[in-house]
Design an enzyme around this catalytic site. Structure first.
Site, mmCIF file in Angstrom:
data_model
loop_
_atom_site.group_PDB
_atom_site.id
_atom_site.type_symbol
_atom_site.label_atom_id
_atom_site.label_comp_id
_atom_site.label_asym_id
_atom_site.label_seq_id
_atom_site.Cartn_x
_atom_site.Cartn_y
_atom_site.Cartn_z
ATOM 1 N N ASP A 26 -10.969 6.504 -34.368
ATOM 2 C CA ASP A 26 -10.384 6.640 -35.396
ATOM 3 C C ASP A 26 -11.404 7.362 -36.629
ATOM 4 O OD1 ASP A 26 -11.983 4.458 -35.706
ATOM 5 O OD2 ASP A 26 -10.549 2.824 -35.828
ATOM 6 N N ASP A 83 -8.606 -9.875 -37.421
ATOM 7 C CA ASP A 83 -6.838 -10.085 -37.278
ATOM 8 C C ASP A 83 -6.529 -9.564 -36.045
ATOM 9 O OD1 ASP A 83 -6.947 -7.328 -37.838
ATOM 10 O OD2 ASP A 83 -5.953 -7.269 -39.768
ATOM 11 N N HIS A 141 -7.025 -6.593 -34.655
ATOM 12 C CA HIS A 141 -6.540 -5.084 -34.443
ATOM 13 C C HIS A 141 -7.637 -4.282 -33.671
ATOM 14 C CE1 HIS A 141 -9.025 -4.232 -38.380
ATOM 15 N NE2 HIS A 141 -9.324 -3.349 -37.697
ATOM 16 N N GLU A 197 -3.262 -1.796 -36.842
ATOM 17 C CA GLU A 197 -3.048 -3.349 -37.560
ATOM 18 C C GLU A 197 -2.056 -4.125 -37.200
ATOM 19 O OE1 GLU A 197 -5.476 -3.696 -39.486
ATOM 20 O OE2 GLU A 197 -5.907 -2.003 -40.895
HETATM 21 C C1 GLP Z 1 -12.632 -1.111 -38.283
HETATM 22 C C2 GLP Z 1 -12.565 -0.281 -37.073
HETATM 23 C C3 GLP Z 1 -12.228 -1.108 -35.679
HETATM 24 C C4 GLP Z 1 -13.485 -2.084 -35.679
HETATM 25 C C5 GLP Z 1 -13.259 -3.148 -36.619
HETATM 26 C C6 GLP Z 1 -14.291 -4.201 -36.493
HETATM 27 O O1 GLP Z 1 -11.330 -1.629 -38.352
HETATM 28 N N1 GLP Z 1 -11.333 0.546 -37.245
HETATM 29 O O2 GLP Z 1 -12.602 -0.123 -34.449
HETATM 30 O O3 GLP Z 1 -13.206 -2.922 -34.353
HETATM 31 O O4 GLP Z 1 -13.437 -2.443 -37.939
HETATM 32 O O5 GLP Z 1 -15.631 -3.887 -37.110
HETATM 33 P P1 GLP Z 1 -16.696 -4.868 -37.094
HETATM 34 O O6 GLP Z 1 -17.370 -4.472 -35.632
HETATM 35 O O7 GLP Z 1 -17.835 -4.252 -38.026
HETATM 36 O O8 GLP Z 1 -16.327 -6.058 -37.179
#
Ligand code: GLP
Length: 269
Positions: A72, A141, A143, A148
């Site tokens: 993304d 959550d 995702h 989402e």
């Molecule tokens: C964002 C990214 C996800 C990632 C999430 C959690 O939303 N788009 O790909 O898994 O953050 O990030 P973190 O590893 O910093 O908790």
């Protein structure tokens, strides 16, 4: 589904990086045979990236015949913004390894025609022969990528508006200021991830414990998009002890015993 439980996030990083190295080596990539990785951003995979850089510097692994597709990218911040996913990937991984820049694919969140950009991305993945190993993290959550809660479980790469909770969680990267967090992003779909030949999800920390429970113990639901992976033929979760705190004791013990069995028989490749 396999669930590997490591004692802490450093062990998760080591296990994940060793797994990636093993998969690439087993594949034996070459000029006419590229290994294709799907890659995440976020704080969770940082340790894995630094381990992979370490293994590369030790001569353990080369990325010369690896192609990558990132999950993304934010919309409406410049590509060279320090918090863009382009910057994240180059600063934490790509600039330290031998991957040719033309083999790196990251969505362009500033493309003139965002829909076309997403469609082209799907076509590029297809032209590369599909993704061999898609690596991901999860939001609190549940995702995956920016799919989402409520996202279609057969979705493809597209433009998404971020949930309030995601904006809130990501403000830590933007001086704690929600106003500065982009509100939209381009993301691969759940269907795009499901098409990968293997998926590996990293989950660490007590704040992700409920997401792990919903991913593993409850039914498939678009409200916890990571749960779609229950229907994937080859998915590996690598998690730390803190992330297991919402799992039933029986679930924990079951996966721990499987882990011991797999480690004892080295059935890993
Ligand atoms: C964002 C990214 C996800 C990632 C999430 C959690 O939303 N788009 O790909 O898994 O953050 O990030 P973190 O590893 O910093 O908790």
């Amino acid at each position: 589904m396999r669930l590997v439980i490591e004692s802490n996030k450093d062990q998760v990083a080591t296990h994940a990086a060793q797994y990636v190295v093993k998969q690439i080596k087993c594949f034996q990539p070459g000029p006419s045979r590229y290994y294709v990785l799907g890659l995440p951003t976020g704080s969770t995979p940082l340790g894995m990236y630094s381990k992979l850089v370490e293994y590369y510097k030790q001569g353990e692994i080369s990325f010369q015949y690896v192609r990558t597709f990132n999950m993304d990218e934010y919309c409406a911040i410049p590509r060279d913004h320090p918090e863009s996913y382009h910057s994240f990937m180059w600063n934490n991984f790509f600039k330290h390894i031998d991957i040719p820049s033309e083999n790196v694919n990251i969505l362009d969140g500033n493309a003139e025609d965002l829909q076309k950009e997403c469609q082209l991305y799907e076509e590029k993945i297809k032209a590369a022969g599909g993704i061999d190993l898609f690596i991901g993290g999860v939001g609190d959550d549940g995702h995956i990528a920016f799919n989402e809660p409520g996202s279609s479980l057969v979705s493809r790469t597209r433009l998404k508006t971020l949930a309030r909770t995601t904006v809130e969680a990501n403000k830590r990267f933007f001086d704690g200021n929600e106003e500065l967090v982009p509100k939209q992003a381009l993301t691969v779909g759940v269907g795009t991830i499901m098409d990968a030949r293997q998926v590996m999800i990293l989950i660490t920390g007590g704040n992700k414990a409920y997401a792990l429970k919903m991913a593993v113990e409850e039914g498939v639901s678009h409200m916890w998009t990571v749960s779609a992976l229950q229907q994937h033929p080859k998915v590996l979760f690598i998690v730390d002890e803190d992330a297991t705190s919402e799992l039933r004791v029986a679930t924990y013990k079951y996966f721990k015993s499987l882990q011991e069995c797999v480690e004892a028989t080295h059935q890993y490749c």
